[in-house]
Design a protein around this motif. Structure first.
Motif, PDB file in Angstrom:
ATOM      1  N   MET A   8      25.510  25.227  33.881  1.00 49.87           N
ATOM      2  CA  MET A   8      26.086  26.128  32.892  1.00 49.87           C
ATOM      3  C   MET A   8      27.369  26.779  33.388  1.00 49.87           C
ATOM      4  O   MET A   8      27.970  27.589  32.684  1.00 49.87           O
ATOM      5  N   ARG A   9      27.804  26.438  34.615  1.00 53.77           N
ATOM      6  CA  ARG A   9      28.937  27.175  35.174  1.00 53.77           C
ATOM      7  C   ARG A   9      30.208  26.969  34.354  1.00 53.77           C
ATOM      8  O   ARG A   9      30.954  27.905  34.093  1.00 53.77           O
ATOM      9  N   ASP A  10      30.462  25.695  33.903  1.00 56.14           N
ATOM     10  CA  ASP A  10      31.668  25.462  33.113  1.00 56.14           C
ATOM     11  C   ASP A  10      31.617  26.223  31.801  1.00 56.14           C
ATOM     12  O   ASP A  10      32.594  26.845  31.385  1.00 56.14           O
ATOM     13  N   GLY A  11      30.448  26.199  31.146  1.00 56.41           N
ATOM     14  CA  GLY A  11      30.309  26.927  29.889  1.00 56.41           C
ATOM     15  C   GLY A  11      30.491  28.406  30.088  1.00 56.41           C
ATOM     16  O   GLY A  11      31.159  29.086  29.315  1.00 56.41           O
ATOM     17  N   ALA A  12      29.929  28.973  31.162  1.00 56.28           N
ATOM     18  CA  ALA A  12      30.056  30.401  31.419  1.00 56.28           C
ATOM     19  C   ALA A  12      31.497  30.768  31.702  1.00 56.28           C
ATOM     20  O   ALA A  12      31.999  31.795  31.260  1.00 56.28           O
ATOM     21  N   THR A  13      32.170  29.873  32.458  1.00 58.58           N
ATOM     22  CA  THR A  13      33.573  30.147  32.774  1.00 58.58           C
ATOM     23  C   THR A  13      34.413  30.169  31.510  1.00 58.58           C
ATOM     24  O   THR A  13      35.244  31.048  31.310  1.00 58.58           O
ATOM     25  N   ILE A  14      34.190  29.185  30.626  1.00 64.08           N
ATOM     26  CA  ILE A  14      34.954  29.124  29.376  1.00 64.08           C
ATOM     27  C   ILE A  14      34.695  30.362  28.534  1.00 64.08           C
ATOM     28  O   ILE A  14      35.593  30.984  27.999  1.00 64.08           O
ATOM     29  N   GLY A  15      33.422  30.754  28.470  1.00 71.15           N
ATOM     30  CA  GLY A  15      33.081  31.940  27.692  1.00 71.15           C
ATOM     31  C   GLY A  15      33.741  33.190  28.239  1.00 71.15           C
ATOM     32  O   GLY A  15      34.247  34.014  27.487  1.00 71.15           O
ATOM     33  N   ALA A  16      33.757  33.326  29.537  1.00 70.52           N
ATOM     34  CA  ALA A  16      34.367  34.507  30.143  1.00 70.52           C
ATOM     35  C   ALA A  16      35.870  34.538  29.874  1.00 70.52           C
ATOM     36  O   ALA A  16      36.437  35.597  29.569  1.00 70.52           O
ATOM     37  N   ASN A  17      36.522  33.376  29.992  1.00 67.90           N
ATOM     38  CA  ASN A  17      37.961  33.329  29.730  1.00 67.90           C
ATOM     39  C   ASN A  17      38.283  33.705  28.283  1.00 67.90           C
ATOM     40  O   ASN A  17      39.259  34.401  28.002  1.00 67.90           O
ATOM     41  N   GLU A  18      37.446  33.206  27.364  1.00 66.63           N
ATOM     42  CA  GLU A  18      37.668  33.544  25.961  1.00 66.63           C
ATOM     43  C   GLU A  18      37.514  35.039  25.733  1.00 66.63           C
ATOM     44  O   GLU A  18      38.308  35.666  25.014  1.00 66.63           O
ATOM     45  N   ALA A  21      40.516  36.843  27.100  1.00 61.82           N
ATOM     46  CA  ALA A  21      41.676  36.671  26.222  1.00 61.82           C
ATOM     47  C   ALA A  21      41.562  37.555  24.990  1.00 61.82           C
ATOM     48  O   ALA A  21      42.531  38.185  24.553  1.00 61.82           O
ATOM     49  N   ARG A  22      40.348  37.621  24.434  1.00 59.38           N
ATOM     50  CA  ARG A  22      40.139  38.475  23.262  1.00 59.38           C
ATOM     51  C   ARG A  22      40.308  39.939  23.608  1.00 59.38           C
ATOM     52  O   ARG A  22      40.884  40.713  22.833  1.00 59.38           O
ATOM     53  N   ALA A  23      39.822  40.324  24.780  1.00 59.09           N
ATOM     54  CA  ALA A  23      39.967  41.720  25.211  1.00 59.09           C
ATOM     55  C   ALA A  23      41.441  42.075  25.411  1.00 59.09           C
ATOM     56  O   ALA A  23      41.896  43.154  25.032  1.00 59.09           O
ATOM     57  N   GLU A  26      43.037  42.466  22.082  1.00 63.40           N
ATOM     58  CA  GLU A  26      42.625  43.739  21.485  1.00 63.40           C
ATOM     59  C   GLU A  26      43.390  44.901  22.098  1.00 63.40           C
ATOM     60  O   GLU A  26      43.795  45.838  21.400  1.00 63.40           O
ATOM     61  N   ASP A  27      43.597  44.836  23.420  1.00 65.44           N
ATOM     62  CA  ASP A  27      44.406  45.875  24.077  1.00 65.44           C
ATOM     63  C   ASP A  27      45.816  45.911  23.502  1.00 65.44           C
ATOM     64  O   ASP A  27      46.379  46.990  23.268  1.00 65.44           O
ATOM     65  N   LEU A  28      46.393  44.715  23.276  1.00 66.52           N
ATOM     66  CA  LEU A  28      47.751  44.649  22.731  1.00 66.52           C
ATOM     67  C   LEU A  28      47.779  45.212  21.316  1.00 66.52           C
ATOM     68  O   LEU A  28      48.700  45.964  20.958  1.00 66.52           O
ATOM     69  N   ARG A  29      46.787  44.866  20.492  1.00 61.99           N
ATOM     70  CA  ARG A  29      46.735  45.395  19.132  1.00 61.99           C
ATOM     71  C   ARG A  29      46.588  46.908  19.137  1.00 61.99           C
ATOM     72  O   ARG A  29      47.217  47.615  18.353  1.00 61.99           O
TER      73      ARG A  29
END
Length: 372
Positions: A8-18, A21-23, A26-29
């Motif tokens: 699950m490491r690749d999936g977890a890494t992708i999820g964390a990056n997403e 990026a969303r955070a 949100e900070d920029l908005r």
């Protein structure tokens, strides 16, 4: 240990990056929202739009975009259908429009010339609708514009009718909210048409994949059709200027015409009569009329040799129609305004008669920092 182990490491890494990026987004908005809120808080009260003006401006902008969009979209759909591009025609016709929202996000609608025109148009219409009603001294006497419609001079009668038709066209359809046309200056109408065509293309191109050539051709043809059919001379302001020129008001006639046009709540005609008498463009005369300080307007009226009484009537009407104006302050300065000689007023207004582009260049230099 699981019989079917999954890393699950690749999936977890992708999820964390997403999530990161969303955070960050949100900070920029949040930062941008704070910046806007701070700017709004420190905006001087005299520069702040009141709710009536803000609402009217938003409604006008929405109606303008929807009017032009409907014209361009409908013709493009017909062209695509005729050219056997049914899928693209369906895509262009089917979805709920997001053109206004897309143009708002893009920042294109922040165009200073477009917003200056729309702001002036909104304020002009709001003041015109709020001018005090005046019962005529003679109930049998028709209004100013109706008298000219019945005038034996065909040029004057035609000019007056053109103003009434343009007024009706400007109001648009109360049922649909759409306008008969944008009624913008030609250059601004040109920009708006191409912006809307581009926004429609962007919305449909994703569905069309690489086969966008038919879509592009249809939108270009539809935009060019809208532009070729548009006549700036049909604008209300243009019709009023032609009518004012046809009247050829003599100095002794002008005060009554100006007062009566405001009594009839025809602020566009008032502005056109003022512009024609001064020998300046409509836009500059409109600036004078809409300026709540009105110093240039009082000078203009004195340059035209209007006396104290008609100036008082004009000032009172505009103060009643525009909540930004101070009636008591106007009353206090009326004697001072009336005491200015016509020659002195004409001399003070002389720079306003310079070529408009030359004046704009001078003003642009004044707004920049002077070199050391």
């Amino acid at each position: 240990m699981s019989d079917n182990p999954v890393d699950m490491r690749d999936g977890a890494t992708i999820g964390a990056n997403e999530l990161l990026a969303r955070a960050a987004a949100e900070d920029l908005r949040a930062f941008r929202a704070l910046t806007v809120a701070v700017d709004d808080f420190f905006l001087p009260e005299e520069s702040r739009l009141d709710e009536r003006t803000r609402s009217a401006l938003g409604g006008l902008l929405r109606n303008l975009v929807e009017t032009v969009e409907s014209e361009v979209r409908e013709h493009a759909v017909r062209l695509l259908s005729a050219r056997n591009a049914a899928d693209q025609a369906e895509g262009l016709a089917g979805e709920e429009s997001q053109v206004l929202a897309r143009l708002m996000r893009s920042g294109l609608l922040r165009d200073s010339e477009l917003m200056a025109e729309l702001m002036a148009r909104v304020r002009q219409e709001l003041i015109g609708s709020a001018l005090p009603m005046h019962a005529p001294d003679d109930p049998e006497r028709p209004s100013l514009i109706n008298r000219y419609i019945q005038h034996p001079d065909r040029v004057l009668a035609t000019g007056a009718m053109a103003v009434m038709i343009a007024e009706s066209r400007r109001r648009g359809s109360p049922e649909s909210g759409q306008l008969a046309q944008s009624d913008l200056p030609a250059e601004l109408h040109h920009r708006l048409v191409w912006w809307i065509a581009a926004a429609l293309r962007e919305r449909v191109a994703g569905q069309a994949g690489e086969a966008t050539i038919d879509l592009d051709r249809a939108l270009i043809d539809a935009a060019q059709r809208s532009l070729s059919a548009y006549d700036e001379g049909d604008r209300l302001e243009a019709a009023a200027m032609r009518f004012a020129g046809a009247i050829e008001a003599q100095p002794q006639e002008l005060p009554q015409l100006l007062v009566e046009s405001l009594n009839d709540r025809r602020i566009v005609l008032f502005t056109a009569l003022l512009a024609d008498a001064l020998g300046i463009g409509y836009e500059l005369a409109r600036e004078m009329v809409l300026d709540p300080a009105a110093d240039r307007l009082w000078l203009a009226l004195r340059a035209l040799d209007l006396g104290r009484d008609p100036i008082a009537q004009i000032g009172y009407a505009l103060c009643e129609g525009d909540p930004r104006r101070d009636l008591e302050a106007f009353a206090d300065t009326l004697d001072t305004i009336a005491s200015i000689s016509a020659d002195a007023a004409r001399e003070a207004l002389a720079p306003l008669k310079l070529h408009p582009d030359y004046r704009a260049a001078l003003q642009a230099l004044e707004r920049t920092e002077k070199a050391p």
